[in-house]
Design a protein around this motif. Structure first.
Motif, PDB file in Angstrom:
ATOM      1  N   ARG A 187      35.498  40.337  60.694  1.00  0.00           N
ATOM      2  CA  ARG A 187      35.081  41.560  59.989  1.00  0.00           C
ATOM      3  C   ARG A 187      36.301  42.359  59.503  1.00  0.00           C
ATOM      4  O   ARG A 187      36.314  42.881  58.393  1.00  0.00           O
ATOM      5  CB  ARG A 187      34.209  42.429  60.893  1.00  0.00           C
ATOM      6  N   ASP A 188      37.346  42.422  60.348  1.00  0.00           N
ATOM      7  CA  ASP A 188      38.552  43.150  59.962  1.00  0.00           C
ATOM      8  C   ASP A 188      39.253  42.478  58.785  1.00  0.00           C
ATOM      9  O   ASP A 188      39.673  43.146  57.831  1.00  0.00           O
ATOM     10  CB  ASP A 188      39.512  43.246  61.149  1.00  0.00           C
ATOM     11  N   GLU A 189      39.369  41.153  58.829  1.00  0.00           N
ATOM     12  CA  GLU A 189      40.001  40.425  57.725  1.00  0.00           C
ATOM     13  C   GLU A 189      39.195  40.589  56.440  1.00  0.00           C
ATOM     14  O   GLU A 189      39.764  40.785  55.354  1.00  0.00           O
ATOM     15  CB  GLU A 189      40.118  38.943  58.078  1.00  0.00           C
ATOM     16  N   TYR A 190      37.887  40.516  56.573  1.00  0.00           N
ATOM     17  CA  TYR A 190      37.005  40.658  55.412  1.00  0.00           C
ATOM     18  C   TYR A 190      37.202  42.020  54.744  1.00  0.00           C
ATOM     19  O   TYR A 190      37.337  42.120  53.522  1.00  0.00           O
ATOM     20  CB  TYR A 190      35.557  40.484  55.869  1.00  0.00           C
ATOM     21  N   THR A 191      37.258  43.074  55.543  1.00  0.00           N
ATOM     22  CA  THR A 191      37.456  44.421  55.015  1.00  0.00           C
ATOM     23  C   THR A 191      38.811  44.539  54.331  1.00  0.00           C
ATOM     24  O   THR A 191      38.929  45.139  53.249  1.00  0.00           O
ATOM     25  CB  THR A 191      37.347  45.461  56.147  1.00  0.00           C
ATOM     26  N   ARG A 192      39.843  43.978  54.941  1.00  0.00           N
ATOM     27  CA  ARG A 192      41.187  44.056  54.366  1.00  0.00           C
ATOM     28  C   ARG A 192      41.273  43.290  53.040  1.00  0.00           C
ATOM     29  O   ARG A 192      41.938  43.734  52.101  1.00  0.00           O
ATOM     30  CB  ARG A 192      42.221  43.524  55.355  1.00  0.00           C
ATOM     31  N   VAL A 193      40.593  42.144  52.961  1.00  0.00           N
ATOM     32  CA  VAL A 193      40.583  41.369  51.722  1.00  0.00           C
ATOM     33  C   VAL A 193      39.919  42.149  50.597  1.00  0.00           C
ATOM     34  O   VAL A 193      40.448  42.244  49.480  1.00  0.00           O
ATOM     35  CB  VAL A 193      39.871  40.014  51.934  1.00  0.00           C
ATOM     36  N   LEU A 194      38.752  42.738  50.883  1.00  0.00           N
ATOM     37  CA  LEU A 194      38.053  43.516  49.853  1.00  0.00           C
ATOM     38  C   LEU A 194      38.911  44.681  49.379  1.00  0.00           C
ATOM     39  O   LEU A 194      39.013  44.949  48.176  1.00  0.00           O
ATOM     40  CB  LEU A 194      36.718  44.030  50.390  1.00  0.00           C
ATOM     41  N   ARG A 195      39.541  45.394  50.323  1.00  0.00           N
ATOM     42  CA  ARG A 195      40.354  46.554  49.952  1.00  0.00           C
ATOM     43  C   ARG A 195      41.552  46.133  49.113  1.00  0.00           C
ATOM     44  O   ARG A 195      41.903  46.792  48.131  1.00  0.00           O
ATOM     45  CB  ARG A 195      40.822  47.268  51.219  1.00  0.00           C
ATOM     46  N   TYR A 196      42.175  45.034  49.489  1.00  0.00           N
ATOM     47  CA  TYR A 196      43.340  44.550  48.745  1.00  0.00           C
ATOM     48  C   TYR A 196      42.957  44.187  47.309  1.00  0.00           C
ATOM     49  O   TYR A 196      43.650  44.550  46.351  1.00  0.00           O
ATOM     50  CB  TYR A 196      43.936  43.333  49.452  1.00  0.00           C
ATOM     51  N   LEU A 197      41.851  43.471  47.162  1.00  0.00           N
ATOM     52  CA  LEU A 197      41.413  43.035  45.835  1.00  0.00           C
ATOM     53  C   LEU A 197      41.006  44.217  44.965  1.00  0.00           C
ATOM     54  O   LEU A 197      41.293  44.254  43.762  1.00  0.00           O
ATOM     55  CB  LEU A 197      40.253  42.049  45.963  1.00  0.00           C
ATOM     56  N   LEU A 198      40.328  45.193  45.570  1.00  0.00           N
ATOM     57  CA  LEU A 198      39.892  46.360  44.808  1.00  0.00           C
ATOM     58  C   LEU A 198      41.076  47.222  44.382  1.00  0.00           C
ATOM     59  O   LEU A 198      41.054  47.847  43.311  1.00  0.00           O
ATOM     60  CB  LEU A 198      38.906  47.194  45.630  1.00  0.00           C
ATOM     61  N   ASP A 199      42.124  47.260  45.203  1.00  0.00           N
ATOM     62  CA  ASP A 199      43.296  48.089  44.898  1.00  0.00           C
ATOM     63  C   ASP A 199      44.347  47.355  44.073  1.00  0.00           C
ATOM     64  O   ASP A 199      45.285  47.982  43.567  1.00  0.00           O
ATOM     65  CB  ASP A 199      43.941  48.581  46.195  1.00  0.00           C
ATOM     66  N   ALA A 200      44.229  46.037  43.963  1.00  0.00           N
ATOM     67  CA  ALA A 200      45.239  45.250  43.248  1.00  0.00           C
ATOM     68  C   ALA A 200      45.315  45.659  41.781  1.00  0.00           C
ATOM     69  O   ALA A 200      44.292  45.932  41.139  1.00  0.00           O
ATOM     70  CB  ALA A 200      44.922  43.762  43.365  1.00  0.00           C
ATOM     71  N   ASP A 201      46.516  45.708  41.244  1.00  0.00           N
ATOM     72  CA  ASP A 201      46.737  46.095  39.848  1.00  0.00           C
ATOM     73  C   ASP A 201      46.674  44.859  38.954  1.00  0.00           C
ATOM     74  O   ASP A 201      47.545  43.984  39.042  1.00  0.00           O
ATOM     75  CB  ASP A 201      48.101  46.771  39.711  1.00  0.00           C
ATOM     76  N   PRO A 202      45.674  44.753  38.088  1.00  0.00           N
ATOM     77  CA  PRO A 202      45.591  43.587  37.196  1.00  0.00           C
ATOM     78  C   PRO A 202      46.775  43.485  36.244  1.00  0.00           C
ATOM     79  O   PRO A 202      47.053  42.413  35.708  1.00  0.00           O
ATOM     80  CB  PRO A 202      44.284  43.835  36.421  1.00  0.00           C
ATOM     81  N   GLN A 203      47.468  44.619  36.034  1.00  0.00           N
ATOM     82  CA  GLN A 203      48.617  44.622  35.129  1.00  0.00           C
ATOM     83  C   GLN A 203      49.865  44.023  35.786  1.00  0.00           C
ATOM     84  O   GLN A 203      50.891  43.838  35.116  1.00  0.00           O
ATOM     85  CB  GLN A 203      48.926  46.063  34.706  1.00  0.00           C
ATOM     86  N   ASP A 204      49.778  43.730  37.058  1.00  0.00           N
ATOM     87  CA  ASP A 204      50.922  43.222  37.800  1.00  0.00           C
ATOM     88  C   ASP A 204      51.117  41.735  37.535  1.00  0.00           C
ATOM     89  O   ASP A 204      50.869  40.874  38.387  1.00  0.00           O
ATOM     90  CB  ASP A 204      50.742  43.487  39.297  1.00  0.00           C
ATOM     91  N   VAL A 205      51.557  41.421  36.330  1.00  0.00           N
ATOM     92  CA  VAL A 205      51.818  40.034  35.934  1.00  0.00           C
ATOM     93  C   VAL A 205      53.176  39.968  35.244  1.00  0.00           C
ATOM     94  O   VAL A 205      53.644  40.956  34.669  1.00  0.00           O
ATOM     95  CB  VAL A 205      50.725  39.494  34.982  1.00  0.00           C
ATOM     96  N   GLU A 206      53.806  38.824  35.315  1.00  0.00           N
ATOM     97  CA  GLU A 206      55.082  38.640  34.651  1.00  0.00           C
ATOM     98  C   GLU A 206      54.873  38.355  33.165  1.00  0.00           C
ATOM     99  O   GLU A 206      53.909  37.705  32.773  1.00  0.00           O
ATOM    100  CB  GLU A 206      55.850  37.480  35.284  1.00  0.00           C
ATOM    101  N   ARG A 207      55.775  38.859  32.353  1.00  0.00           N
ATOM    102  CA  ARG A 207      55.713  38.566  30.936  1.00  0.00           C
ATOM    103  C   ARG A 207      56.124  37.110  30.717  1.00  0.00           C
ATOM    104  O   ARG A 207      57.203  36.690  31.162  1.00  0.00           O
ATOM    105  CB  ARG A 207      56.652  39.489  30.156  1.00  0.00           C
TER     106      ARG A 207
END
Length: 271
Positions: free
Chosen positions: A63-83
């Protein structure tokens, strides 16, 4: 096929037989090039098949890992990619690609859909209900078990993100990053998703994601909902049989509940 088994494992040999039987031999039979399908009763000796280094499936997040995964994905910046330094991919396409990967994993984590059920989905099969919940409607022809079902996103934040994908103008929920009119090529898509799972494994220190992918979300959801939802609706939700549900999609992620349940049996005897 036995050579395929020796080099690549029994599962790949069985898949090769299915494909050859259905799409090669059956077509030759229809065209009357052969009199019968020789693969129908073919026996394969798989005793020398290559043993896989690991077997995917049957593992679930705590349950703890599941919550951390969801939070990480929701907070992740889609713009964080290399040119990109070269090639036909633009930075904009990379952003679209990463956004789609994040949304796919979020959708699987909160809906338990198979990757094909989710990523081959036209937007016409999706809608948002009166409560703002994102729902995918699967017809019988679209499911592995040939039984239609409706699947809802269990997290409101994920529902909101998926709902935004219905207004892109593409006929597909997850179109190709380079051509919105086409569905995303599965091989390219899965390669990009694998990179995000490796990112989750590294950033969140979740070893399971070194080799497990989106199908583990089905085991995770089924396990976390085990005490909250009766078996019948869980089977209906994930689209498999009772036997398969119990054997392959239920995992022990913590022993706390088991110890608590068993304590009345042993405590008195040990006092």
């Amino acid at each position: 096929m036995e050579e395929i088994a020796r080099l690549h494992g029994a599962v790949n040999a069985k898949h090769a037989k299915i494909v050859a039987k259905k799409y090669l031999a059956a077509e030759l039979r229809v065209d009357e090039s052969i009199e019968f399908n020789p693969l129908t009763d073919l026996y394969m000796d798989l005793s020398k098949a290559e043993e896989p280094t690991y077997a995917r499936g049957g593992q679930a997040l705590t349950r703890d890992e599941y919550t951390r995964v969801l939070r990480y994905l929701l907070d992740a910046d889609p713009q964080d990619v290399e040119r990109p330094r070269r090639g036909r991919w633009t930075r904009e396409q990379r952003v679209i690609e990463r956004t789609a990967c994040l949304d796919i994993i979020l959708a699987q984590a909160t809906m338990g859909l198979r990757i094909s059920e989710l990523c081959m989905r036209p937007v016409a099969d999706c809608h948002v209900d009166g409560d703002g919940t994102f729902i995918v409607v699967l017809e019988a022809k679209d499911t592995k078990t040939r039984t239609g079902r409706q699947v809802a996103a269990l997290a409101p934040e994920v529902s909101h993100r998926l709902a935004n994908r219905l207004d892109t103008g593409s006929p597909w929920l997850f179109p190709s990053p380079s051509d919105p009119a086409k569905v995303w090529d599965p091989r390219n898509r899965d390669r990009k998703l694998a990179a995000v799972y490796q990112e989750l494994a590294t950033e969140l220190d979740i070893e399971m994601f070194q080799h497990e992918r989106g199908h583990s979300c089905r085991t995770t959801n089924n396990t976390l909902l085990y005490d909250l939802l009766p078996e019948a609706p869980r089977i209906r939700l994930f689209g498999h049989s009772k036997a398969v549900n119990r054997q392959k999609y239920t995992a022990i992620t913590t022993t706390d509940a088991i110890v608590a349940a068993a304590s009345p049996l042993f405590d008195p005897a040990l006092r």
